[in-house]
Design an enzyme around this catalytic site. Sequence first.
Site, PDB file in Angstrom:
ATOM      1  N   ASP A 164       0.869  -1.154   0.000  1.00 16.28           N
ATOM      2  CA  ASP A 164       0.000   0.000   0.000  1.00 16.28           C
ATOM      3  C   ASP A 164       0.923   1.226   0.000  1.00 16.28           C
ATOM      4  OD1 ASP A 164      -2.287   1.599   0.254  1.00 16.28           O
ATOM      5  OD2 ASP A 164      -2.163   1.567   2.437  1.00 16.28           O
ATOM      6  N   ILE A 195     -15.183  14.801   6.213  1.00 15.45           N
ATOM      7  CA  ILE A 195     -13.855  14.169   6.178  1.00 15.45           C
ATOM      8  C   ILE A 195     -13.612  13.567   4.795  1.00 15.45           C
ATOM      9  CG2 ILE A 195     -12.505  12.214   7.027  1.00 15.45           C
ATOM     10  CD1 ILE A 195     -12.436  14.418   9.024  1.00 15.45           C
ATOM     11  N   LYS A 250     -18.678  12.479   8.668  1.00 14.31           N
ATOM     12  CA  LYS A 250     -18.117  11.499   7.731  1.00 14.31           C
ATOM     13  C   LYS A 250     -18.004  12.089   6.333  1.00 14.31           C
ATOM     14  CE  LYS A 250     -18.998   6.894   5.806  1.00 14.31           C
ATOM     15  NZ  LYS A 250     -19.933   5.738   5.787  1.00 14.31           N
ATOM     16  N   ASP A 299      -1.469  -0.876   6.093  1.00 10.99           N
ATOM     17  CA  ASP A 299      -1.722  -0.416   7.459  1.00 10.99           C
ATOM     18  C   ASP A 299      -3.160  -0.650   7.897  1.00 10.99           C
ATOM     19  OD1 ASP A 299      -3.211   2.619   7.433  1.00 10.99           O
ATOM     20  OD2 ASP A 299      -2.343   1.912   5.560  1.00 10.99           O
ATOM     21  N   ASP A 345     -14.832  14.578   1.995  1.00 10.19           N
ATOM     22  CA  ASP A 345     -14.603  15.642   1.025  1.00 10.19           C
ATOM     23  C   ASP A 345     -13.150  16.109   1.022  1.00 10.19           C
ATOM     24  OD1 ASP A 345     -17.186  15.622   0.126  1.00 10.19           O
ATOM     25  OD2 ASP A 345     -17.853  17.304   1.372  1.00 10.19           O
ATOM     26  N   VAL A 346     -12.505  16.069   2.171  1.00  7.22           N
ATOM     27  CA  VAL A 346     -11.095  16.468   2.244  1.00  7.22           C
ATOM     28  C   VAL A 346     -10.259  15.603   1.308  1.00  7.22           C
ATOM     29  CG1 VAL A 346      -9.090  16.745   3.753  1.00  7.22           C
ATOM     30  CG2 VAL A 346     -11.377  17.271   4.619  1.00  7.22           C
ATOM     31  N   HIS A 347     -10.633  14.323   1.201  1.00  2.00           N
ATOM     32  CA  HIS A 347      -9.915  13.399   0.328  1.00  2.00           C
ATOM     33  C   HIS A 347     -10.451  13.471  -1.102  1.00  2.00           C
ATOM     34  CE1 HIS A 347      -7.863  11.257   3.668  1.00  2.00           C
ATOM     35  NE2 HIS A 347      -8.951  11.599   4.344  1.00  2.00           N
ATOM     36  N   ASP A 400      -0.056   4.896   1.510  1.00  2.00           N
ATOM     37  CA  ASP A 400      -0.190   5.731   2.707  1.00  2.00           C
ATOM     38  C   ASP A 400       0.043   4.918   3.975  1.00  2.00           C
ATOM     39  OD1 ASP A 400      -1.004   8.216   1.395  1.00  2.00           O
ATOM     40  OD2 ASP A 400      -2.792   7.085   0.826  1.00  2.00           O
TER      41      ASP A 400
END
Length: 516
Positions: free
Chosen positions: A68, A220, A217, A355, A222-224, A70
């Site tokens: 992965d 959060i 939710k 992770d 939307d930040v991504h 991140d």
Amino acid sequence: MLYDLYLFLNIYVALIHFYFSFKLSNFSNYSLLYYNLIPVISKNFVNPDTIFANNQMSLQDIEIYGFDYDYTLAFYSSHLHTLIFNIARDILINEHRYPEGLREYDYIPNFVIRGLHYDVQKALLMKIDAFHYIQLGTVYRGLNPVPEKEVIAMYEGSHVPLEIMSDFYGKSSHGHTMKQFMDIFSLPEMTLLLCVNDYFMKHNIDYEPVHLYKDVKEAIGDVHVRGIMYRAVEADNEKYICYGEQTHAVLRKLSKNGKKMFLITNSPFDFVNRGMNYIVGKDWRDLFDVVIVQADKPGFFNDRRKPFRRVTDKGVLLWDRIHHLEKGQIYKQGNLYEFLRLTGWRGSKVLYFGDHIYSDLADLTLKHGWRTGAIIPELRKEIKIMNTEEYVHTMTWLQALTGLLEQMQVHQDPASQTVIQQWINEREEMRLRTKDIFNAQFGSLFRTYHNPTYFTRRLSRFADIYMASLSCLLNYDLQHTFYPRRTPLQHESPIWPEQTSTGTHVGESLHITSVL
């Protein structure tokens, strides 16, 4: 060197001897004996760079290494969590019409830990053990703990029924009931939930907890989804990315030894490319045989419908059918079944690191027989705590008290019961102190007071090995076999004179299996 468990038995036997020799008049002698043995026990510590095995696995059998991105190849500073929190908070205010007063709340580092459960309808964040029991004292509504009596009244005890627990991927299986937060990126989400709840309660605002959960939710997310986080990190790699010199060394080591490598990440290519240029260098793609971005895990491992699509260096999506996964090319989406068909990389010769216990590892080990490695960044910090003198002192005496209580509870005379009650009170104080050593609100990621956490239960099921970071691989040659420690069952003798290849005795596992 004496083993921790062997030392515990010595302490236990000696304390019993003192009890019968002096009856209850020389309790100070117990403490004296304990403190005399502490220097010996303190020499037995766990190396934070150790790789721990849940299942026997030999690197000699591994031909292909997958990763992965991140929190596996790239690690981030605490600034990133602050950024996510602040942006999501502002989205709530500006777009969801939440009160302006929420701007008074800043991100609180280290307030929450991973693996916690959130009761969506009751607006409670809590820690649950492997047997579905709530750890009392770790239930929070807003930024304040909920009294134990109130928790017991709400749940008619401290057990959480299976039907309202989260499903396979940590989501509620019966509508909005319980959500488990397993992602490191979820730390700012949990903190924001607590802060908004705290504001509403302080200002006596009537609100629907389900709506609050969904709005946080979405904010959060939307930040991504909007790329806000990605653009911020790309603009200042030095601030947000912890430089990965050792990640570079791990990849070079594997490449030098002829291992094939691939990358499957949910992050977009531009973000990954800039990060890997910073961590590894501009030639990072030469190290990987296959690179897949925006994979949409865990759907990638289950949904057979999405084909691969090639992406140019400028981010343009091509329309041609994919017949081969070529080195140097970038692919988007796809699915694991097509990946297996095109590469032939099947079974236990593949080791994949990630992770997220559910999204990265669960399907691979249960359905496809890949070997799995969990990257747990919190592990290094917790082991360093367990190696401290304070922890060793507290834990050794706590276990001694537990052994005494178990043995001495048969004595019903008033004098014995008085001392036993003193021991019970002291044990409870030490259990709380031990929790606070790790995290004042929720304790250790891996244990409640005595049981493994729900997080640990899933970790032991879905990960063959686990470690603090990929850099731990530098301590092992690629012929190394990882053996799980023979942790005694409840009905087995606790003395196992085994030794790990890293030079740390099996007794050190007591640090993990101790009463937290």
